[in-house]
Scaffold this motif. Structure first.
Motif, PDB file in Angstrom:
ATOM      1  N   GLN A 141      15.077  -7.759  41.355  1.00 36.87           N
ATOM      2  CA  GLN A 141      13.735  -7.847  41.924  1.00 36.87           C
ATOM      3  C   GLN A 141      13.478  -9.231  42.503  1.00 36.87           C
ATOM      4  O   GLN A 141      12.887  -9.372  43.585  1.00 36.87           O
ATOM      5  CB  GLN A 141      12.699  -7.524  40.858  1.00 36.87           C
ATOM      6  N   ARG A 145      12.626  -9.990  46.421  1.00 35.53           N
ATOM      7  CA  ARG A 145      11.388 -10.667  46.829  1.00 35.53           C
ATOM      8  C   ARG A 145      11.674 -11.854  47.738  1.00 35.53           C
ATOM      9  O   ARG A 145      10.982 -12.068  48.740  1.00 35.53           O
ATOM     10  CB  ARG A 145      10.620 -11.124  45.589  1.00 35.53           C
ATOM     11  N   MET A 148      12.629 -10.454  51.112  1.00 36.29           N
ATOM     12  CA  MET A 148      11.491  -9.873  51.845  1.00 36.29           C
ATOM     13  C   MET A 148      10.598 -10.952  52.451  1.00 36.29           C
ATOM     14  O   MET A 148      10.170 -10.842  53.606  1.00 36.29           O
ATOM     15  CB  MET A 148      10.670  -8.965  50.918  1.00 36.29           C
ATOM     16  N   ALA A 211      11.514  -3.157  50.781  1.00 36.81           N
ATOM     17  CA  ALA A 211      10.137  -3.051  50.297  1.00 36.81           C
ATOM     18  C   ALA A 211       9.878  -1.690  49.667  1.00 36.81           C
ATOM     19  O   ALA A 211       9.199  -1.580  48.635  1.00 36.81           O
ATOM     20  CB  ALA A 211       9.161  -3.295  51.452  1.00 36.81           C
ATOM     21  N   SER A 214      11.619  -1.557  46.281  1.00 35.03           N
ATOM     22  CA  SER A 214      10.891  -2.371  45.313  1.00 35.03           C
ATOM     23  C   SER A 214       9.649  -1.645  44.805  1.00 35.03           C
ATOM     24  O   SER A 214       9.357  -1.644  43.599  1.00 35.03           O
ATOM     25  CB  SER A 214      10.494  -3.705  45.963  1.00 35.03           C
ATOM     26  N   MET A 215       8.916  -1.005  45.707  1.00 33.64           N
ATOM     27  CA  MET A 215       7.699  -0.312  45.295  1.00 33.64           C
ATOM     28  C   MET A 215       8.012   0.871  44.384  1.00 33.64           C
ATOM     29  O   MET A 215       7.369   1.071  43.348  1.00 33.64           O
ATOM     30  CB  MET A 215       6.935   0.181  46.525  1.00 33.64           C
ATOM     31  N   GLY A 220       3.371  -0.620  40.597  1.00 33.97           N
ATOM     32  CA  GLY A 220       2.252  -1.558  40.654  1.00 33.97           C
ATOM     33  C   GLY A 220       1.251  -1.147  41.715  1.00 33.97           C
ATOM     34  O   GLY A 220       1.627  -0.740  42.820  1.00 33.97           O
ATOM     35  N   LEU A 222      -0.805  -2.979  43.426  1.00 34.48           N
ATOM     36  CA  LEU A 222      -0.807  -3.868  44.579  1.00 34.48           C
ATOM     37  C   LEU A 222       0.319  -3.531  45.552  1.00 34.48           C
ATOM     38  O   LEU A 222       0.128  -3.548  46.772  1.00 34.48           O
ATOM     39  CB  LEU A 222      -0.694  -5.326  44.116  1.00 34.48           C
ATOM     40  N   SER A 223       1.498  -3.218  45.015  1.00 34.31           N
ATOM     41  CA  SER A 223       2.643  -2.906  45.890  1.00 34.31           C
ATOM     42  C   SER A 223       2.393  -1.644  46.702  1.00 34.31           C
ATOM     43  O   SER A 223       2.876  -1.516  47.823  1.00 34.31           O
ATOM     44  CB  SER A 223       3.920  -2.763  45.064  1.00 34.31           C
ATOM     45  N   ARG A 224       1.634  -0.699  46.137  1.00 29.98           N
ATOM     46  CA  ARG A 224       1.333   0.522  46.889  1.00 29.98           C
ATOM     47  C   ARG A 224       0.369   0.261  48.043  1.00 29.98           C
ATOM     48  O   ARG A 224       0.232   1.088  48.940  1.00 29.98           O
ATOM     49  CB  ARG A 224       0.752   1.576  45.939  1.00 29.98           C
ATOM     50  N   TYR A 226       0.392  -3.029  49.798  1.00 29.99           N
ATOM     51  CA  TYR A 226       1.020  -3.862  50.832  1.00 29.99           C
ATOM     52  C   TYR A 226       2.337  -3.299  51.361  1.00 29.99           C
ATOM     53  O   TYR A 226       2.753  -3.647  52.457  1.00 29.99           O
ATOM     54  CB  TYR A 226       1.210  -5.303  50.348  1.00 29.99           C
ATOM     55  N   THR A 227       3.003  -2.420  50.612  1.00 30.91           N
ATOM     56  CA  THR A 227       4.288  -1.900  51.083  1.00 30.91           C
ATOM     57  C   THR A 227       4.155  -1.090  52.373  1.00 30.91           C
ATOM     58  O   THR A 227       4.950  -1.285  53.303  1.00 30.91           O
ATOM     59  CB  THR A 227       4.964  -1.059  49.990  1.00 30.91           C
TER      60      THR A 227
END
Length: 497
Positions: A141, A145, A148, A211, A214-215, A220, A222-224, A226-227
């Motif tokens: 991870q 990051r 990315m 990305a 990672s999601m 998470g 937040l990741s849902r 910004y991804t």
């Protein structure tokens, strides 16, 4: 060239200290070097070609540091316990070096075989480093990051270039390039901060895919959020480069990832599959709806819309048929390692010209350079390593759903690049791309190692007695295998690969 020597020299001492202090940070520094090398090259007066291998130079220090802790590089991550796989991999390596001698004799230039050997062998140390870098999914991870963030910055450069910003940092090496498309007509290609539009497009696609992995793996709320934005941003950035094949990589990645999750269907995997399918729609819809209805952008969408219509023709003509072209150019034993590699024109103009169009397709390039024996060895070794990958995925599926999702995602991206390599191989001669591909495959192959480290840590915790309050109880001496001794800190474990 003197400029490049100065840059390499200034980096020498800091990287050596970093590698000997903690080689894992030096491994991550190779990502930074990969994105920095092209902008630095652009601002140098001579724009030295040697800057292309700056990322490999930095990776070399990570390799030195890892060898000091882990021992010499081995083929075990790719071969496992299979002596046959290990033997064939060694035969392939020796054959590549023999063909390097063939190229040296034929073209009378040390740089031709050097470039070729770098292209064939760079993924191996990168894979070994990635394999030993991982102790927990959180390590992967962290790697993702860093990549990315750097990749998003590089993608911003594509938008700046397409918006008309005038800067030496946004101009491609070798001058501006126009693409002539049978449907879209003339399409300007934007490279951003990277040296060419093809490199920029590949990294934009890779960031979008990473990305998504990672999601789905780490989740998470937040990741849902910004991804999807990252995916749309990178997809349209890739479209602005005018390079269609990276869109094929993205779609193939989503399809392979979904099928993999569906095959290993579990409650969490089924949820992940739905998200991946939704991402497919987002990629397609976003690529069409993000573009304003203006004339200067429509050629990119027109050109991108033909990617799958032309895919089979490109695969058959430049992929499969290129084997015959490679045989015609190099004969049964080939012209030697590096004969068809990009960059040889700077050192031996006759090399790439001799191979001709055979070097466009990946299989044709291998045939032209290594001959029929080299092509067969490549296919057999690929099959045997794929079997080892299957064992790693199976181990993750039995023990850890999160590790399975992570491994499947990285494997899906590597697999999605295979048909593109068959049809268009040039991008896969770039050292930074090879380092990333080798690293991702190394992470996948490290799944059983991650599980063993976790089991060893759990066993040590269970065997460690809980002292009574206020008393100090010495820990018992427990005979355990040396390979199971794991340090809990960020430092290096003593286990050898």
């Amino acid at each position: 060239m003197n400029d490049a020597i100065l840059i390499f020299g200034l980096t020498l001492l800091p990287m050596m200290l970093l590698a000997l202090t903690n080689w894992r940070y030096a491994f991550l520094a190779a990502l930074v070097a990969g994105f920095v090398q092209d902008p630095v090259r652009k601002v140098l007066t001579t724009q030295p070609v040697a800057m292309v291998v700056f990322c490999a130079f930095v990776l070399g220090f990570a390799l030195i540091g890892a060898i000091a802790k882990q021992g010499m590089v081995t083929l075990r991550p790719m071969s496992g316990n299979s002596a046959r796989t290990r033997t064939l991999l060694r035969i392939f390596l020796v054959y590549v070096l023999i063909e390097a001698g063939n190229a040296l004799f034929r073209f009378d230039s040390i740089m031709v075989p050097a470039i070729g050997v770098l292209a064939y062998l760079t993924p191996i140390p990168a894979l070994w480093l990635a394999y030993n870098y991982v102790r927990d999914p959180a390590d992967i991870q962290r790697f993702m990051r860093v990549y990315m963030v750097l990749g998003l910055v590089a993608t911003v450069g594509i938008y700046l270039s397409s918006s008309g910003f005038d800067s030496v940092l946004l101009k491609p090496i070798g001058g501006e390039m126009l693409i002539f498309d049978r449907v879209a007509g003339i399409v300007a290609s934007h490279s951003g901060f990277m040296r060419s539009s093809e490199i920029s497009a590949w990294h934009a696609a890779a960031v979008a895919c990473v990305a998504v992995v990672s999601m789905i793996t780490f989740g998470g709320a937040l990741s849902r959020i910004y991804t999807p934005a990252i995916v749309l941003f990178c997809t349209y950035g890739a479209i602005l480069t005018g390079r269609r094949k990276v869109l094929a990589v993205m779609i193939l990645f989503v399809a392979i990832y979904f099928l993999g999750l569906y095959y290993f269907r579990k409650r969490s995997s089924r949820r992940g599959g739905i998200v991946v399918a939704s991402m497919t729609l987002l990629i397609l819809i976003g690529a069409l709806t993000m573009a304003p209805d203006v004339d200067n952008l429509s050629p990119y969408l027109l050109r991108s819309s033909t990617v799958f219509a032309d895919a089979w023709d490109r695969l058959s003509s430049l992929g499969i048929a290129s084997i015959g072209w490679g045989y015609d150019a190099g004969g049964f034993f080939g012209l030697g390692t590096g004969a068809g590699a990009q960059g040889t024109q700077h050192f031996a103009a006759g090399a790439a010209a001799t191979v001709g169009g055979a070097s466009e397709g990946g299989l044709g390039k291998i045939t032209a350079e290594l001959g029929i024996p080299g092509l067969l060895l490549t296919l057999v070794c690929t099959w045997l390593v794929a079997r080892q990958v299957r064992l790693a995925i199976s181990a993750a599926a039995k023990a850890d759903p999160r590790l399975l999702r992570l491994s499947l995602g990285l494997l899906a991206f590597v697999a999605a690049n295979v048909p593109v390599f068959v049809g268009a191989s040039q991008i896969y001669g770039d050292p930074f791309v090879l380092i990333l591909m080798g690293s991702m495959l190394g992470f996948v192959l490290a799944a059983p190692r991650v599980l063993m480290i976790r089991q060893a840590r759990d066993a040590m915790r269970e065997l460690r007695p809980e002292p009574a309050r206020g008393l100090s109880v010495p820990s018992p001496v427990i005979p355990i295998n040396r390979a199971a001794v794991i340090k809990e800190s960020w430092g290096d474990e003593d286990e050898s690969a």
